[in-house]
Design a protein around this motif. Structure first.
Motif, PDB file in Angstrom:
ATOM      1  N   UNK A 699      63.086  37.177  81.643  1.00 46.96           N
ATOM      2  CA  UNK A 699      62.927  38.569  82.050  1.00 46.96           C
ATOM      3  C   UNK A 699      61.975  39.217  81.049  1.00 46.96           C
ATOM      4  N   UNK A 700      61.441  40.372  81.404  1.00 46.11           N
ATOM      5  CA  UNK A 700      60.550  41.016  80.451  1.00 46.11           C
ATOM      6  C   UNK A 700      60.616  42.536  80.564  1.00 46.11           C
ATOM      7  N   UNK A 701      60.197  43.175  79.470  1.00 47.45           N
ATOM      8  CA  UNK A 701      59.970  44.615  79.441  1.00 47.45           C
ATOM      9  C   UNK A 701      58.466  44.782  79.308  1.00 47.45           C
ATOM     10  N   UNK A 702      57.849  45.263  80.358  1.00 48.54           N
ATOM     11  CA  UNK A 702      56.391  45.380  80.401  1.00 48.54           C
ATOM     12  C   UNK A 702      56.002  46.815  80.079  1.00 48.54           C
ATOM     13  N   UNK A 703      55.021  46.979  79.165  1.00 46.33           N
ATOM     14  CA  UNK A 703      54.602  48.312  78.736  1.00 46.33           C
ATOM     15  C   UNK A 703      53.088  48.416  78.717  1.00 46.33           C
ATOM     16  N   UNK A 704      52.612  49.617  79.005  1.00 52.92           N
ATOM     17  CA  UNK A 704      51.198  49.935  78.858  1.00 52.92           C
ATOM     18  C   UNK A 704      51.117  51.035  77.807  1.00 52.92           C
ATOM     19  N   UNK A 705      50.384  50.755  76.715  1.00 53.10           N
ATOM     20  CA  UNK A 705      50.322  51.680  75.585  1.00 53.10           C
ATOM     21  C   UNK A 705      48.919  52.233  75.429  1.00 53.10           C
ATOM     22  N   UNK A 706      48.825  53.510  75.112  1.00 51.39           N
ATOM     23  CA  UNK A 706      47.523  54.125  74.874  1.00 51.39           C
ATOM     24  C   UNK A 706      46.901  53.502  73.633  1.00 51.39           C
ATOM     25  N   UNK A 707      45.611  53.170  73.708  1.00 51.12           N
ATOM     26  CA  UNK A 707      44.912  52.578  72.562  1.00 51.12           C
ATOM     27  C   UNK A 707      44.573  53.696  71.578  1.00 51.12           C
ATOM     28  N   UNK A 708      45.453  53.904  70.601  1.00 51.85           N
ATOM     29  CA  UNK A 708      45.371  55.051  69.692  1.00 51.85           C
ATOM     30  C   UNK A 708      45.832  54.578  68.315  1.00 51.85           C
ATOM     31  N   UNK A 709      45.326  55.173  67.220  1.00 48.18           N
ATOM     32  CA  UNK A 709      45.790  54.749  65.881  1.00 48.18           C
ATOM     33  C   UNK A 709      47.304  54.809  65.719  1.00 48.18           C
ATOM     34  N   UNK A 710      47.945  55.790  66.371  1.00 50.42           N
ATOM     35  CA  UNK A 710      49.410  55.891  66.262  1.00 50.42           C
ATOM     36  C   UNK A 710      50.135  54.697  66.863  1.00 50.42           C
TER      37      UNK A 710
END
Length: 740
Positions: A699-710
């Motif tokens: 199973x997985x937890x799929x995430x899309x993250x903003x490409x940002x220094x934070x």
């Protein structure tokens, strides 16, 4: 002196230095491998640094038991790189250090090989006299002649030339005319002799590329992206750049994405540099891998060619590191600690003052975007060597073929082109990205598809031994005579694979000769080399294969390339599917017309209007890049975002899904309403597309993250979460090579 040692145990609890006393009179440098007492055990370890005073009471400090090599196994710059990998991957330092060595060195599983060797002790001006004195002993005369060069000769080699060599050799040794001793014998991975070749004349584009690259050997500023069309002569640029680095006393590493390309690259470099090069890849025997590593470490080989792991080769004073076919996903390691060989190559370049060159006819979207932004220096080679034309590409709509009554796997156009090619005595390559005879086995009564018992994938039928095989875990079972569900005899292989295409080709062209290259035919040690050389020598007119034949190979007699199921990769559940389809088709098309005869390409597709297929047919990288880059920007996919996932594996799906849900709740609980949480654009927990592999539920937890220094702070916390206790094993993947 005291040594701070990392013990070679891959566990977080012992991921720290332990202090040991250096034995009296022993000289040890950082990077040296040592054997140390650890509790009641004896363990191997790496010396990280030395110091004159200990941090503990003298009575508590134990002494190093032995030094495993008389030199540091890990060079200082590679030690720094190991610390970097530890930080990136959040793995124990010992696991990062293991990447720097052949696995068989651990535990003393491989040793230096020795063999008995003999040489003559007679002065050169007395050899003729000694030979003449043995006029009644022909074996001694022959032995004296063979040893007359004064060099060491393996006794086994002499035995092959002189029957019963032991007696004449003992005679010479007893009279102090010769001596025998044990000497190191290198296990050579090289297969066949390399012909010495002269330098070809450089094209204007090759010269211009080198005019930018060579000055950077003195003061590199940023990585280079070498974008050259197929057949533009990028390899010759590598050779000239490496030669210049050697002249400056520097070393070189050249990475190739597939083992099948390694023999070809080795032959090219051996023909120009001789034995100054070494090779490293997974098909070497443990002894060959160890000996090649030692040749590099001791400075006997200054050029290294190999697959992904060769990026860690212990080359001192590294001058250039080249990543050929940089777009390939094989540069991403799928084993822990995971790494991207392209990133490691760039890191070594910065760390060691070396020129890093990423090269491809179809650069990755990320690399080309980096060059447009100015992070990489772009060098372009848009024309083929000798101004040879790019191959003419024909798109065939297979839906129309079906409507016209053609149920064959070959379109009418491809059949006609193949007939013409074979009649002219030329060669053709056919690409189909699916091995086996049929992609699945189905019951025509109940519709059941036979699946692997350990993986959630259909099994592939292999006609050679009438078996069903899983290409994920390797499970093999015999082809059933009846459906396992309804017992119906109407069970048939469905779909197309390389074996089925091979069968059809042999029927249609019985005298042409067909060579098939896939995982099934290249499992032997030198199988790649043998098959490629047979085709190059003209022993067959048709080369059929999976994606291992699609890139890098150079066959001047190939005038026709056919892509049988060109759009198969478009259906993968991955945002990179269009990019990979475009790259694959352009690369396979580039195998045609590399000699004096023009080339043609037939691309068979059910999606002829898709921009990736059209872009490949037009051989227009920039047009494809602009469209794909725009799609990624619109839909917020990398490089504008990061794709991250927690992959959860357990025996039971219940535990895998429970872990995925728990992690999702943790992420939302900690960051849902915070500023950092705004960097999370998307999050979902679900079964993985392939829900079971090797009897492990996924199973997985799929995430899309903003490409940002934070976002880096988020990733650090995610790594900590992945290391916490759950009902399932958890692995954090950043921009994973596969989302399956």
């Amino acid at each position: 002196m005291y040594a701070e040692v990392i013990v070679d145990i891959a566990a977080e609890q012992v991921d720290r230095v332990f202090t040991y006393r250096v034995p009296e009179g022993e000289t040890i440098l950082p990077g040296t491998r040592v054997s140390v007492p650890f509790g009641r055990m004896e363990k191997e370890g790496f010396v990280i640094r030395l110091k004159e005073t200990p941090d503990y009471e003298e009575s508590r400090i134990k002494t190093i038991l032995s030094v495993l090599e008389p030199y540091p196994a890990v060079l200082p710059k590679l030690m720094d790189l190991a610390f970097e990998i530890r930080e990136r991957s959040h793995c124990p330092l010992s696991e990062a250090l293991r990447l720097m060595l052949p696995a068989e060195m651990r535990g003393g599983r491989i040793k230096v090989k020795t063999e008995a060797c003999a040489r003559l002790l007679i002065p050169g001006d007395r050899i003729d006299e000694a030979v003449a004195a043995q006029n009644r002993a022909p074996k001694r005369r022959l032995l004296l002649t063979l040893l007359s060069d004064g060099e060491w000769h393996p006794v086994e080699e002499l035995r092959g030339m002189i029957r019963d060599v032991r007696e004449p050799l003992r005679y010479l040794v007893d009279r102090e005319m010769a001596e025998i001793t044990e000497r190191e014998a290198l296990r050579s991975p090289y297969y066949g002799e390399a012909e010495t070749l002269p330098d070809p004349e450089l094209t204007n584009e090759q010269t211009e590329a080198l005019e930018e690259l060579i000055p950077a050997l003195r003061k590199p500023e940023r990585p280079f992206l070498l974008h050259g069309v197929t057949g533009s002569g990028k390899t010759e640029v590598y050779i000239r750049l490496v030669r210049k680095a050697l002249e400056m006393g520097k070393g070189a590493i050249i990475l190739v994405p597939e083992i099948v390309l390694t023999p070809q690259m080795i032959q090219w470099f051996r023909s120009r540099f001789g034995d100054t090069m070494a090779v490293m890849h997974s098909r070497l025997s443990p002894g060959e891998r160890f000996d090649e590593w030692r040749r590099i470490r001791l400075g006997h080989a200054r050029i290294v060619i190999g697959a992904r792991s060769a990026v860690f080769a212990p080359v001192e004073n590294l001058g250039v590191v080249i990543v050929d076919e940089e777009h390939e996903q094989t540069y991403l390691s799928d084993r822990f600690p995971r790494y991207d060989a392209r990133e490691i190559a760039i890191s070594r370049g910065k760390r060691e003052g070396a020129v890093a060159v990423l090269a491809s006819a179809t650069p990755s979207i990320y690399s080309y975007a980096m060059s447009r932004r100015g992070d990489y220096t772009l060098i372009e080679m848009p024309r083929r060597v000798l101004d040879r034309p790019m191959p003419k590409v024909h798109l065939v709509d297979m839906r129309e073929e079906l409507r016209l009554g053609n149920h064959s796997m070959f379109s009418a156009l491809l059949q006609n082109k193949l007939d013409d090619c074979i009649q002219k005595g030329q060669q053709a390559m056919l690409f189909i990205n699916r091995r086996g005879y049929a992609s699945s086995v189905n019951c025509r009564k109940c519709g059941e598809t036979i699946k692997c018992s350990r993986c959630d994938v259909s099994m592939t039928y292999h006609s050679v031994d009438r078996t069903l095989r899983c290409h994920y875990c390797g499970e093999i079972r015999p082809m059933p005579k009846a459906c396992p569900s309804c017992r119906s005899p109407y069970i048939r292989p469905m779909g197309t694979g390389t074996q089925k295409v091979e069968e059809e080709l042999n029927k249609r062209f019985p005298g042409a000769g067909v060579i098939r290259m896939d995982m099934d035919t290249t499992s032997g040690k030198n199988a790649h080399f043998d098959l490629v050389n047979r085709f190059r020598a003209g022993q067959a007119q048709i080369l059929l294969g999976t994606q291992m034949i699609a890139k890098g190979l150079d066959f001047p007699q190939v005038t026709l390339v056919g892509a049988v199921m060109a759009d198969l990769t478009l259906n993968f559940p991955d945002y990179r599917a269009p990019e990979r389809t475009f790259q694959l088709l352009v690369q396979v098309a580039g195998r045609a017309g590399r000699g004096n005869s023009p080339g043609e390409v037939v691309i068979q597709t059910y999606q002829p209007d898709h921009y990736a297929v059209l872009g490949a047919a037009q051989q227009d990288y920039r047009a494809f890049f602009n469209q794909e880059f725009g799609r990624r920007k619109r839909d917020l996919y990398p490089p504008f975002t990061l794709m991250a996932r927690f992959l959860c594996e357990a025996r039971e799906m219940e535990n895998a899904m429970q872990t995925a849900e728990e992690i999702k709740k943790k992420v939302l609980g900690e960051f849902g309403s915070s500023t950092l949480g705004k960097r999370i654009l998307f999050i979902r927990s679900d079964e993985a597309p392939i829900s079971r592999i090797q009897d492990r539920a996924r199973a997985h937890v799929l995430m899309k993250l903003l490409n940002h220094p934070d976002t880096e702070k988020l990733l650090q916390r995610f790594q900590e979460m992945a290391g916490e206790s759950y009902p399932a094993k958890v692995l954090l993947e950043i921009n994973p090579a596969s989302l399956a």
